[in-house]
Design an enzyme around this catalytic site. Structure first.
Site, PDB file in Angstrom:
ATOM      1  N   ASN A  21      89.401  62.181  82.179  1.00  0.00           N
ATOM      2  CA  ASN A  21      89.868  63.053  83.257  1.00  0.00           C
ATOM      3  C   ASN A  21      88.784  64.079  83.558  1.00  0.00           C
ATOM      4  O   ASN A  21      88.611  65.051  82.822  1.00  0.00           O
ATOM      5  CB  ASN A  21      91.169  63.743  82.840  1.00  0.00           C
ATOM      6  CG  ASN A  21      91.692  64.680  83.912  1.00  0.00           C
ATOM      7  OD1 ASN A  21      91.241  64.650  85.053  1.00  0.00           O
ATOM      8  ND2 ASN A  21      92.648  65.515  83.549  1.00  0.00           N
ATOM      9  N   TRP A  22      88.067  63.867  84.651  1.00  0.00           N
ATOM     10  CA  TRP A  22      86.976  64.773  85.016  1.00  0.00           C
ATOM     11  C   TRP A  22      87.480  66.075  85.623  1.00  0.00           C
ATOM     12  O   TRP A  22      86.691  66.997  85.838  1.00  0.00           O
ATOM     13  CB  TRP A  22      86.039  64.086  86.008  1.00  0.00           C
ATOM     14  CG  TRP A  22      85.148  63.060  85.394  1.00  0.00           C
ATOM     15  CD1 TRP A  22      85.102  62.663  84.086  1.00  0.00           C
ATOM     16  CD2 TRP A  22      84.150  62.286  86.072  1.00  0.00           C
ATOM     17  NE1 TRP A  22      84.151  61.699  83.901  1.00  0.00           N
ATOM     18  CE2 TRP A  22      83.545  61.438  85.108  1.00  0.00           C
ATOM     19  CE3 TRP A  22      83.707  62.202  87.390  1.00  0.00           C
ATOM     20  CZ2 TRP A  22      82.530  60.546  85.434  1.00  0.00           C
ATOM     21  CZ3 TRP A  22      82.698  61.313  87.724  1.00  0.00           C
ATOM     22  CH2 TRP A  22      82.116  60.495  86.749  1.00  0.00           C
ATOM     23  N   LYS A  23      88.758  66.142  85.938  1.00  0.00           N
ATOM     24  CA  LYS A  23      89.341  67.328  86.561  1.00  0.00           C
ATOM     25  C   LYS A  23      88.527  67.697  87.810  1.00  0.00           C
ATOM     26  O   LYS A  23      88.053  66.822  88.520  1.00  0.00           O
ATOM     27  CB  LYS A  23      89.450  68.460  85.550  1.00  0.00           C
ATOM     28  CG  LYS A  23      90.224  68.042  84.288  1.00  0.00           C
ATOM     29  CD  LYS A  23      90.529  69.176  83.362  1.00  0.00           C
ATOM     30  CE  LYS A  23      91.304  68.653  82.153  1.00  0.00           C
ATOM     31  NZ  LYS A  23      91.722  69.755  81.240  1.00  0.00           N
ATOM     32  N   HIS A  69     100.346  66.424  85.258  1.00  0.00           N
ATOM     33  CA  HIS A  69      99.467  67.116  84.315  1.00  0.00           C
ATOM     34  C   HIS A  69      99.862  68.591  84.242  1.00  0.00           C
ATOM     35  O   HIS A  69     100.266  69.192  85.238  1.00  0.00           O
ATOM     36  CB  HIS A  69      98.013  66.977  84.758  1.00  0.00           C
ATOM     37  CG  HIS A  69      97.022  67.369  83.712  1.00  0.00           C
ATOM     38  ND1 HIS A  69      96.735  68.685  83.429  1.00  0.00           N
ATOM     39  CD2 HIS A  69      96.250  66.617  82.869  1.00  0.00           C
ATOM     40  CE1 HIS A  69      95.829  68.735  82.465  1.00  0.00           C
ATOM     41  NE2 HIS A  69      95.523  67.498  82.097  1.00  0.00           N
ATOM     42  N   GLU A  81     100.622  65.901  75.921  1.00  0.00           N
ATOM     43  CA  GLU A  81      99.576  66.916  75.995  1.00  0.00           C
ATOM     44  C   GLU A  81     100.160  68.286  75.641  1.00  0.00           C
ATOM     45  O   GLU A  81     100.720  68.960  76.500  1.00  0.00           O
ATOM     46  CB  GLU A  81      98.918  66.941  77.368  1.00  0.00           C
ATOM     47  CG  GLU A  81      99.864  66.921  78.563  1.00  0.00           C
ATOM     48  CD  GLU A  81      99.184  67.348  79.847  1.00  0.00           C
ATOM     49  OE1 GLU A  81      97.968  67.228  79.955  1.00  0.00           O
ATOM     50  OE2 GLU A  81      99.882  67.840  80.737  1.00  0.00           O
ATOM     51  N   GLY A  94      91.700  71.847  76.629  1.00  0.00           N
ATOM     52  CA  GLY A  94      90.509  72.625  76.933  1.00  0.00           C
ATOM     53  C   GLY A  94      90.247  73.776  75.986  1.00  0.00           C
ATOM     54  O   GLY A  94      89.380  74.603  76.249  1.00  0.00           O
ATOM     55  N   SER A 136      91.727  68.288  73.838  1.00  0.00           N
ATOM     56  CA  SER A 136      90.511  68.518  73.036  1.00  0.00           C
ATOM     57  C   SER A 136      90.135  67.296  72.190  1.00  0.00           C
ATOM     58  O   SER A 136      89.729  67.429  71.025  1.00  0.00           O
ATOM     59  CB  SER A 136      90.686  69.762  72.152  1.00  0.00           C
ATOM     60  OG  SER A 136      90.874  70.921  72.942  1.00  0.00           O
ATOM     61  N   GLY A 160      89.253  65.056  78.333  1.00  0.00           N
ATOM     62  CA  GLY A 160      88.782  65.984  79.343  1.00  0.00           C
ATOM     63  C   GLY A 160      87.322  66.318  79.178  1.00  0.00           C
ATOM     64  O   GLY A 160      86.437  65.578  79.611  1.00  0.00           O
ATOM     65  N   GLY A 161      87.026  67.438  78.515  1.00  0.00           N
ATOM     66  CA  GLY A 161      85.656  67.932  78.411  1.00  0.00           C
ATOM     67  C   GLY A 161      84.664  66.940  77.851  1.00  0.00           C
ATOM     68  O   GLY A 161      83.505  66.876  78.297  1.00  0.00           O
TER      69      GLY A 161
END
Length: 237
Positions: A7-9, A101, A158, A164, A195, A214-215
């Protein structure tokens, strides 16, 4: 087969996306990443980059990658300025879509009814919804979704405090949450998101069907490391 969803957001543009794919292709070749793949990898870029990602997957011969969208409108096509409907994504080879989300709930005030409508739109247009759930949303969200859809979706647990933050959830707690989700939704596959990185992905794959990243997906190097760690874990299990 385990599912790894990037997920690049609201990150990346065309130039950085091209750089990402160039690095990814080079590293994937060096590590022989897809010679014996036991994981399915999905990239969910911002909507503005879906066409570019589709093209880059083709150009770089990375057909093993699947494409997902980060959101979908609860409405069909029509007079909904700014909304991205399922119809708008036709032809882009989108197979998955994130719905509900926690960041959409927090910043865009989406409630269970809106998320349920998005699940319905996705399924009606042959997209697999990845339904994001926190512990307190399991029952209320299930109550707004047609039970006939339970078997057609993927859940993603989640915990909000882990997203994050660098403070990933205890795998034992994740296992308990997955049990709670499946008691309500049935034997739907469940991913974990919060994370996730190369150092901890193996522990989550012991208890769930995949991860929402994510990150660690924003740089090709760290994402490749995560995929390699996941493949080693699945292969050795």
């Amino acid at each position: 087969m385990k599912l790894i969803v990037a997920n690049w957001k609201s990150n990346h543009n065309i130039d950085s996306t091209r750089e990402w794919f160039e690095k990814f292709k080079l590293l994937a070749k060096q590590k022989q990443l897809f010679n014996n793949s036991v994981v399915q990898v999905v990239i969910t870029p911002p909507h503005s980059l879906l066409a570019e990602v589709k093209q880059l997957i083709t150009v770089h011969g990375l057909g093993i990658l699947k494409i997902g969208a980060q959101d979908i409108s609860q409405f069909e096509s029509g007079s909904y300025t700014g909304a991205i409907s399922a119809k708008n994504m036709e032809g882009l080879e989108v197979e998955y879509v994130l719905v509900g989300h926690s960041e959409r709930r927090k910043h865009f005030f989406e409630n269970d009814e809106v998320v349920a409508a998005k699940v319905e739109r996705a399924i009606q247009h042959n997209l697999t919804p990845i339904l994001c759930l926190s512990r307190d949303k399991i029952t209320s969200q299930a109550n707004t979704i047609n039970p006939d859809y339970y078997s057609q979706l993927i859940a993603a647990y989640e915990p909000v405090e882990a997203i994050g933050s660098g403070c990933n959830a205890d795998p034992a707690d994740v296992a308990k949450a997955i049990k709670d989700i499946q008691q309500v939704f049935g034997e739907t596959p469940v991913l974990y998101g919060g994370s996730v990185c190369a150092d901890n992905v193996a522990s989550y794959l012991e208890v769930c069907n995949g991860v929402l990243v994510g990150g660690a997906s924003l740089e090709a190097e760290s994402f490749i490391d995560l995929i390699v760690a996941a493949q080693i874990k699945v292969t050795s299990s």
